[in-house]
Scaffold this motif. Structure first.
Motif, PDB file in Angstrom:
ATOM      1  N   GLY A  46     -19.586 -36.199 -14.964  1.00  0.00           N
ATOM      2  CA  GLY A  46     -18.208 -36.200 -14.480  1.00  0.00           C
ATOM      3  C   GLY A  46     -17.967 -35.031 -13.525  1.00  0.00           C
ATOM      4  O   GLY A  46     -17.382 -35.207 -12.458  1.00  0.00           O
ATOM      5  N   TYR A  47     -18.455 -33.880 -13.919  1.00  0.00           N
ATOM      6  CA  TYR A  47     -18.267 -32.697 -13.083  1.00  0.00           C
ATOM      7  C   TYR A  47     -19.005 -32.825 -11.758  1.00  0.00           C
ATOM      8  O   TYR A  47     -18.424 -32.635 -10.683  1.00  0.00           O
ATOM      9  CB  TYR A  47     -18.751 -31.458 -13.850  1.00  0.00           C
ATOM     10  N   LEU A  48     -20.277 -33.175 -11.834  1.00  0.00           N
ATOM     11  CA  LEU A  48     -21.101 -33.200 -10.622  1.00  0.00           C
ATOM     12  C   LEU A  48     -20.638 -34.270  -9.646  1.00  0.00           C
ATOM     13  O   LEU A  48     -20.537 -34.025  -8.435  1.00  0.00           O
ATOM     14  CB  LEU A  48     -22.576 -33.421 -11.001  1.00  0.00           C
ATOM     15  N   VAL A  49     -20.322 -35.467 -10.176  1.00  0.00           N
ATOM     16  CA  VAL A  49     -19.904 -36.555  -9.292  1.00  0.00           C
ATOM     17  C   VAL A  49     -18.552 -36.224  -8.679  1.00  0.00           C
ATOM     18  O   VAL A  49     -18.329 -36.427  -7.478  1.00  0.00           O
ATOM     19  CB  VAL A  49     -19.876 -37.902 -10.044  1.00  0.00           C
ATOM     20  N   SER A  50     -17.638 -35.685  -9.475  1.00  0.00           N
ATOM     21  CA  SER A  50     -16.331 -35.301  -8.941  1.00  0.00           C
ATOM     22  C   SER A  50     -16.491 -34.281  -7.825  1.00  0.00           C
ATOM     23  O   SER A  50     -15.812 -34.338  -6.806  1.00  0.00           O
ATOM     24  CB  SER A  50     -15.462 -34.681 -10.039  1.00  0.00           C
ATOM     25  N   LEU A  51     -17.403 -33.372  -8.039  1.00  0.00           N
ATOM     26  CA  LEU A  51     -17.584 -32.275  -7.089  1.00  0.00           C
ATOM     27  C   LEU A  51     -18.212 -32.758  -5.797  1.00  0.00           C
ATOM     28  O   LEU A  51     -17.784 -32.410  -4.704  1.00  0.00           O
ATOM     29  CB  LEU A  51     -18.473 -31.218  -7.749  1.00  0.00           C
ATOM     30  N   LYS A  52     -19.241 -33.589  -5.934  1.00  0.00           N
ATOM     31  CA  LYS A  52     -20.073 -33.882  -4.765  1.00  0.00           C
ATOM     32  C   LYS A  52     -19.820 -35.253  -4.154  1.00  0.00           C
ATOM     33  O   LYS A  52     -20.052 -35.458  -2.979  1.00  0.00           O
ATOM     34  CB  LYS A  52     -21.565 -33.814  -5.163  1.00  0.00           C
ATOM     35  N   TRP A  53     -19.438 -36.212  -4.971  1.00  0.00           N
ATOM     36  CA  TRP A  53     -19.449 -37.576  -4.451  1.00  0.00           C
ATOM     37  C   TRP A  53     -18.174 -38.353  -4.735  1.00  0.00           C
ATOM     38  O   TRP A  53     -18.211 -39.447  -5.269  1.00  0.00           O
ATOM     39  CB  TRP A  53     -20.622 -38.373  -5.011  1.00  0.00           C
ATOM     40  N   GLY A  54     -17.018 -37.806  -4.529  1.00  0.00           N
ATOM     41  CA  GLY A  54     -15.878 -38.723  -4.493  1.00  0.00           C
ATOM     42  C   GLY A  54     -14.808 -38.563  -5.539  1.00  0.00           C
ATOM     43  O   GLY A  54     -14.073 -39.509  -5.804  1.00  0.00           O
ATOM     44  N   GLY A  55     -14.689 -37.445  -6.175  1.00  0.00           N
ATOM     45  CA  GLY A  55     -13.483 -37.209  -6.963  1.00  0.00           C
ATOM     46  C   GLY A  55     -13.551 -37.654  -8.401  1.00  0.00           C
ATOM     47  O   GLY A  55     -14.534 -38.250  -8.851  1.00  0.00           O
ATOM     48  N   ASN A  56     -12.464 -37.384  -9.107  1.00  0.00           N
ATOM     49  CA  ASN A  56     -12.427 -37.518 -10.557  1.00  0.00           C
ATOM     50  C   ASN A  56     -12.668 -38.939 -11.062  1.00  0.00           C
ATOM     51  O   ASN A  56     -13.417 -39.146 -12.006  1.00  0.00           O
ATOM     52  CB  ASN A  56     -11.068 -37.045 -11.084  1.00  0.00           C
ATOM     53  N   LEU A  57     -11.992 -39.908 -10.433  1.00  0.00           N
ATOM     54  CA  LEU A  57     -12.087 -41.258 -10.982  1.00  0.00           C
ATOM     55  C   LEU A  57     -13.499 -41.798 -10.856  1.00  0.00           C
ATOM     56  O   LEU A  57     -14.017 -42.429 -11.779  1.00  0.00           O
ATOM     57  CB  LEU A  57     -11.082 -42.183 -10.290  1.00  0.00           C
ATOM     58  N   VAL A  58     -14.143 -41.526  -9.712  1.00  0.00           N
ATOM     59  CA  VAL A  58     -15.540 -41.955  -9.561  1.00  0.00           C
ATOM     60  C   VAL A  58     -16.391 -41.235 -10.611  1.00  0.00           C
ATOM     61  O   VAL A  58     -17.271 -41.834 -11.234  1.00  0.00           O
ATOM     62  CB  VAL A  58     -16.061 -41.644  -8.144  1.00  0.00           C
ATOM     63  N   GLY A  59     -16.092 -39.970 -10.832  1.00  0.00           N
ATOM     64  CA  GLY A  59     -16.830 -39.194 -11.829  1.00  0.00           C
ATOM     65  C   GLY A  59     -16.710 -39.815 -13.215  1.00  0.00           C
ATOM     66  O   GLY A  59     -17.702 -39.967 -13.936  1.00  0.00           O
ATOM     67  N   LEU A  60     -15.482 -40.194 -13.565  1.00  0.00           N
ATOM     68  CA  LEU A  60     -15.263 -40.824 -14.873  1.00  0.00           C
ATOM     69  C   LEU A  60     -16.049 -42.122 -14.989  1.00  0.00           C
ATOM     70  O   LEU A  60     -16.671 -42.416 -16.017  1.00  0.00           O
ATOM     71  CB  LEU A  60     -13.773 -41.108 -15.082  1.00  0.00           C
ATOM     72  N   LEU A  61     -16.021 -42.881 -13.905  1.00  0.00           N
ATOM     73  CA  LEU A  61     -16.676 -44.189 -13.915  1.00  0.00           C
ATOM     74  C   LEU A  61     -18.188 -44.046 -14.080  1.00  0.00           C
ATOM     75  O   LEU A  61     -18.808 -44.730 -14.905  1.00  0.00           O
ATOM     76  CB  LEU A  61     -16.350 -44.917 -12.611  1.00  0.00           C
ATOM     77  N   VAL A  62     -18.769 -43.138 -13.290  1.00  0.00           N
ATOM     78  CA  VAL A  62     -20.226 -42.957 -13.378  1.00  0.00           C
ATOM     79  C   VAL A  62     -20.607 -42.423 -14.761  1.00  0.00           C
ATOM     80  O   VAL A  62     -21.588 -42.859 -15.364  1.00  0.00           O
ATOM     81  CB  VAL A  62     -20.728 -42.014 -12.271  1.00  0.00           C
ATOM     82  N   ALA A  63     -19.787 -41.508 -15.289  1.00  0.00           N
ATOM     83  CA  ALA A  63     -20.051 -40.986 -16.631  1.00  0.00           C
ATOM     84  C   ALA A  63     -20.019 -42.120 -17.653  1.00  0.00           C
ATOM     85  O   ALA A  63     -20.890 -42.221 -18.523  1.00  0.00           O
ATOM     86  CB  ALA A  63     -19.016 -39.923 -16.997  1.00  0.00           C
TER      87      ALA A  63
END
Lengths: 292, 521, 361
Positions: A46-63
């Motif tokens: 969640g942290y890494l995706v939010s930081l590097k690739w598109g924000g919180n919601l994408v981070g939640l989804l990938v997680a």
């Protein structure tokens, strides 16, 4: 005081996601014990995706997807391969935790980690996931107790042989429940850097995964009671965190113990309720010959 | 006798035709290319001793076991049944011997589980079915709270609700009283009258003669014969079931359920000897205020065999565990004058109280441990020196026990769980007798055993009694109790009722006691 | 009835062959895990061959590496036993690190409060205090399990978190060493230190634990207690009906486990650090569980598996220095060995099933 309530509601979210995920797997008979690792993995992703690739919601989804994948491995290993649920759960706990550390180390290295943006507030100073978590609890209750497919899922956790004899696919139901459950656990972990710290650290989960298992028992493996129980766990969590910041006379270490000690005491009562699914943690083998 | 695939009337295809069904479990061949045919509107008995493969064959039909070879046709059309879902779709319903029910669900929930209930008046439909077939149930009751007879009706309703054309009943009378059996047979007739067929799996010849139109006999996993009820006799069926290697007449009789009222045992003298076991006012409190074992008193002489009959679920397991010191109880039990109640299980064992439990896999053995270890279990403390077990000696003694009790095994180091049911029971008996028991309690000692093993168990029980051991046989098989016991009592709802000397018990009177209809105490 | 006498057990040759066949899945699991990790390391842009060479040879290149490995082996073996013994009775002790921290606490309390005592008195006192404290900590979980049916996985884990706070409080408030910076206690008295032998010096805890591991393996195989533990693990109901006090066996297995983990804590204090500090538990809990599971609960196998894991752990740092592959790779490698080994069970079963089908057909 209202500040305390606001914080408690925020702190409730990770408990709710993870405990409902535990409950969902458990109602189909899969006792997942890798929450602590899956939360860590969710937090790192969640942290890494939010930081590097598109924000919180994408981070939640990938997680969620990563958690579901680990849940699916647990489901697969315990249904198709009939491996012991606790042993596989522990192995996945190590692997997911190790993967989380590794991912973070590979992407960030030893540098000072940048903070990610927190989830935006919607109303009452609460972010969107608060409402998702509460809505999810209601939805799970409706699904499990008001639909045919929910009844099927529950029957698989209570008596898989009976379910199987009525044409219910035990393996598929368990795979589904384990995957969805794993996904929810990772979302609960991903919420931590987004709502509290803004960064990932190896100690970020701090036992919440284990506490969530306790919460599932405390809530009698019922979504509505877990929702109620999560407030108690969240309040303990907030008390412990506050004590570290502002001294209140007694050493903060003793306040920090509070959630764990209180949970242990609560467990004494929770295990008397005996509301546990009958086949929780037990594998099902259709062709095992019990009688000649 | 007709050929297996000849339908009555000839022209129309049979309702069900299974051909060349083969099933193996590891190295064991459970079904040897079995053919099985059921015509329309008939009650078809599937008859055979324990281990003949009846249930296995029907589990294949119901999609629970995948066959290694063979085909299935329903109404003349070939069907592939890979799971119970396919079986239900093809019109097959099955009531298993151990009910497959979700205890925490209601009757209605159990009946509709797995179906689509949107727009269906579930309770109305259940009520309609239960009236039509004489199967009274309360749709709102929680299934875990119901007695066995009602739970069985729910199982039948489950199959009828799904529109079964072929209803398989696996040993449905095992736990029923004679009165409930009559009601069940009435419902079976109603089902056949509506155009369906019933397959009745049983090992009791009397039942098939009373309820079936045709019957198929199986033995050792193979098809033996299919006959019309009108063309056969109990003696003929018995001969086919037992085959070329008949056991003693009496055992075959008991195993096949042929013992008649009274029988020729009236003149057996009553056992009299020094009193060995005195149990008085034994009570085990239950969770809901109702005691699970209530005010039980027994008295046994040396060499006496006490039989305890009863429908399963009337506290037999609890009673057995109470009488053998495995469960804490109030009251008193003395063995040769020594009080045992309140002492740990180990003390009872040392005093000579030995228990052969009903559920062999669950309670009797350590499935993952080898035969030697299983034979040591329970005696491991008394045999140890300075807290260490002499495994060399244990292995030597295991070899002797294996040959004495004729256990079929490659070696004493074979895991006990890999043995067949009969051989597991032989291991358990070998261990029991190694204790030199003064009081031996056996619960359903021959359930699931073939005739040779059954005979072996009976011989051993009688030999033990002849040697002065006091024996208690708790069995749900009334015929077994009648055949073995010097005295018979009945377990009902945690109590012991009735007291009959050998030859003075009428099965129907016992049946009334078993249901609590008759108040004799 | 047949009069053929069956063998007590298969012949020595057959047993050796069976052992050889049983070793195949272990070898395969280790190989496959190494291959997968090699691929990950290569994908991360490092040289797998270099990484593995560093991991595997560090322990054997010189005496310092060997002593490091043996010092690591001590807590690993003890925590693996602390997991494997309750596992024998079907109980999961996930509280090894909490029990170890309490053991360290008991030891450090003696070492600081009675620092003036001579070695002959202080050292045994310190060890005994550590063992007792660990046993007591596990005893809480055992009591909750026996008296209230509280799941032991949960209670042992939750007590770990409580123990972290106890450690923090003692090391940063009560016995804090102000000069150390961070949560570190002052040093214990010289009489509490484990003697060291050889060059570079190795503490004699290694010898103590080696003897203990041999005794544990022997005791598990031959003793009444070992048999009862095994019986409870194989079939608790049957064990109970045959006179074994299953509750007592389970409780005792937890308490013995706590004592062993407590001993690990005491030895870390007396042999390695001579004080208590935050993080003293390292990741010994996870590694202990991995070792216990790889050894399939066999107390005989535990010390050997523990040695292999100690080699990997000691090599991890050297791997990161020489090849750049992150130290976390070692934990992934260990987790994968375990996972593949578990899966190999299934593969073996399938092969056996197929062979028996073929034989029957």
């Amino acid at each position: 005081m209202s500040d305390f309530i606001t914080l408690t509601i925020t702190a409730m979210v990770p408990f709710l996601f993870v405990a409902q995920g535990t409950m969902l797997s458990g109602r189909a008979g899969i006792f997942n014990v890798s929450q602590e690792g899956l939360m860590l993995l969710g937090a790192a992703i969640g942290y890494l995706v939010s930081l590097k690739w598109g924000g919180n919601l994408v981070g939640l989804l990938v997680a969620a997807l990563a958690g579901a994948a680990f849940g699916a491995i647990l489901g697969w290993a315990t249904t198709y391969l009939r491996m012991d649920q606790f042993v596989v759960g522990l192995a996945l706990f190590f692997l997911s935790g190790g993967t989380a550390s590794l991912l973070y180390r590979v992407v960030i290295g030893a540098d000072e980690p940048p903070r990610i943006r927190p989830l935006p507030d919607i109303v009452f100073g609460q972010d969107v996931l608060v409402f998702v978590a509460i809505g999810l609890s209601a939805l799970l209750w409706w699904w499990l107790y008001r639909t045919d497919s929910g009844m099927r899922l529950r029957s698989v956790g209570e008596n898989p042989k009976a379910a199987d004899s009525l044409g219910i696919n035990v393996t598929r139901t368990r795979m589904l429940a384990a995957s969805l459950g794993g996904g929810l656990m990772a979302v609960g972990g991903a919420y931590l850097p987004m709502a509290f710290s803004g960064v990932y650290a190896d100690g970020i989960v701090a036992g919440r995964g284990w506490l969530a298992i306790a919460l599932a028992f405390f809530g009698g493996w019922r979504p509505q009671l877990i929702l109620a129980g999560s407030l108690f766990f969240a309040a303990m969590d907030v008390l412990a965190q506050r004590a570290q910041v502002s001294g209140i006379g007694i050493p903060h270490q003793f306040v920090s113990m509070l959630p764990y000690v209180a949970t242990l005491l609560v467990m004494i009562f929770a295990f008397r309720w005996a509301l546990v699914p009958q086949f929780l943690g037990k594998n099902y083998d259709r062709e095992s010959r019990i009688t000649g | 006798m007709s050929a297996p695939d000849a339908a009555p009337g000839g022209a129309a295809p049979p309702l069900l035709r299974m051909r060349g069904i083969r099933k193996t479990f590891g190295p064991v061949v459970a079904l040897k290319d079995v053919d099985f045919t059921v015509g329309p509107r008939e009650v078809h008995g599937l008859l055979g001793g324990n281990g003949a493969g009846k249930t296995t064959l029907m589990n294949v039909l119901y999609g629970l076991y995948a066959p290694d070879a063979g085909t299935i046709e329903i109404d003349g059309a070939p069907v592939v049944i890979a799971s119970p879902k396919d079986a239900i779709a093809a019109g097959v319903g099955m009531v298993h011997q151990t009910f497959l029910q979700v205890d925490v669900f209601t009757v209605a929930e159990n009946v509709v589980l797995g179906t689509d209930t949107s727009g269906v008046d579930v309770n109305g439909r259940i009520r309609e079915l239960s009236e039509r077939f004489g199967l009274a149930v309360d749709p709102a009751a929680r299934i875990g709270d119901l007695p066995v007879g009602v739970r069985q009706r729910v199982e039948i309703l489950k199959a009828l609700y799904r529109g079964a054309k072929i209803l398989v009943l696996d040993e449905p009378t095992t736990n029923l009283t004679p009165q409930e059996v009559d009601a069940l047979f009435g419902s079976m007739r109603a089902i056949v009258d509506e155009g369906m067929s019933v397959v009745l799996i049983t090992h009791k010849i009397r039942e098939t003669m009373a309820a079936c139109d045709r019957m198929t006999i199986m033995r050792d996993g193979a098809w033996i014969a299919t006959v019309d009820a009108a063309d056969t006799s109990p003696e003929d069926l018995a001969a086919r079931m037992v085959g070329a290697a008949p056991a003693s007449d009496e055992t075959a009789d008991v195993a096949l359920g042929g013992t008649e009222i009274g029988d020729a045992t009236l003149d057996v003298p009553e056992v009299t000897g020094p009193v060995r076991v005195v149990g008085s006012r034994l009570t085990v409190p239950g969770t809901g205020g109702k005691a699970v074992v209530e005010d039980v008193s027994i008295e046994l002489c040396e060499g006496e065999i006490l039989g305890i009959a009863g429908v399963a679920g009337n506290g037999q397991v609890e009673l057995a565990e109470t009488l053998t010191g495995c469960r804490p109880a109030h009251g008193s039990l003395t063995l040769d004058g020594t009080e045992l109640v309140g002492r740990p299980t180990e003390a009872w064992l040392r005093a000579g109280v030995v228990y052969v439990p009903e559920d062999r896999q669950r309670d009797g053995i350590l499935p993952g441990a080898d035969i030697t270890e299983n034979l040591v279990l329970g005696a491991h403390r008394t045999r140890a020196k300075a807290g260490l077990i002499d495994w060399g000696r244990a292995r030597r003694e295991a070899v002797e026990a294996i040959s004495e009790f004729a256990v079929k095994t490659p070696s004493a180091a074979t895991a006990c769980g890999q043995l067949s049911g009969g051989n597991i029971q032989r291991v358990i008996l070998a261990r029991a007798f190694a204790h030199n028991p003064k009081m031996l309690l056996l619960h359903n000692p021959t359930r699931g055993l073939d005739i040779a093993s059954t005979q072996f168990v009976y011989d051993r029980i009688r030999a033990a009694a002849a040697g002065g051991c006091s024996v208690i046989v708790i069995s749900e098989d009334l015929d077994e109790v009648i055949a073995l016991a010097d005295r018979i009592r009945v377990a009902y709802s945690g109590r012991l009722v009735g007291d009959f000397a050998r030859g003075h018990a009428d099965p129907y009177e016992l049946g009334r006691l078993m249901t609590g209809v008759s108040g004799a105490a | 009835m047949s009069t053929v006498t069956v063998a007590a057990r298969p012949s020595v040759g057959e047993r050796a062959k069976a052992a050889g066949v049983a070793a195949i899945p272990y070898i395969l699991a280790v190989l496959v895990a190494f291959v997968v990790v090699a691929i990950i390391i290569a994908l991360l842009g490092h040289d797998p061959a270099k990484a593995f060479r560093a991991v595997l040879t560090n322990s054997f290149r010189n005496r310092t590496g060997m002593v490091q490995t043996l010092h690591k082996w001590v807590p690993l073996t003890l925590l693996a036993l602390a997991f494997a013994i309750p596992l024998g009775a079907g109980r999961f002790n996930i509280g090894g690190e909490g029990q170890m921290i309490l053991g360290a606490t008991g030891a450090v309390a003696m070492g600081i409060l009675l620092s003036d005592l001579p070695t002959v008195v202080l050292l045994p006192l310190l060890i005994v205090a550590g063992v007792a404290a660990g046993a007591l900590w596990a005893g809480i979980s055992a009591w909750l399990m026996q008296q209230f049916k509280v799941n032991e996985i949960l209670s042992t884990v939750l007590l770990n978190f409580v123990s972290f706070e106890i450690l923090d409080y003692l090391a940063s408030v009560v016995w804090s060493d102000p000069g150390a910076g961070g949560a570190v206690t002052t040093a214990i008295g010289a009489g509490g230190e484990l003697p060291r032998i050889g060059k570079p010096p190795m503490h004699i805890g290694v010898i103590l634990v080696a003897l203990l591991a041999i005794a544990a393996a022997f005791y598990a195989r031959r003793s009444v207690a070992g048999f009862e533990l095994r019986a409870v693990g194989l079939n608790e109901r049957a064990a109970k009906l045959h006179g074994i006090r299953t509750g007592k066996v389970a409780v005792m297995s937890m308490i013995v486990a706590g004592a062993l983990a407590g001993l690990a804590g005491a030895i870390e204090v007396a042999g390695v650090h001579h004080r208590m500090l935050e993080g003293i538990q390292s990741n010994f809990l996870i590694l202990g569980i991995i070792i216990g599971l790889i050894a399939r609960g066999s107390l005989t196998a535990v010390p050997f598996v523990a040695f292999g894991i100690a080699v990997l752990e000691v090599g991890a740092g050297s791997m990161q220095r020489t090849s750049g592959a992150p130290v976390e790779m070692v934990l992934i490698l260990e987790g994968l060995i375990l996972l593949f080994l578990l899966m190999s069970d299934w593969v073996t079963d399938q092969l056996r099933l197929r062979a028996s089908r073929k034989a029957a057909a």
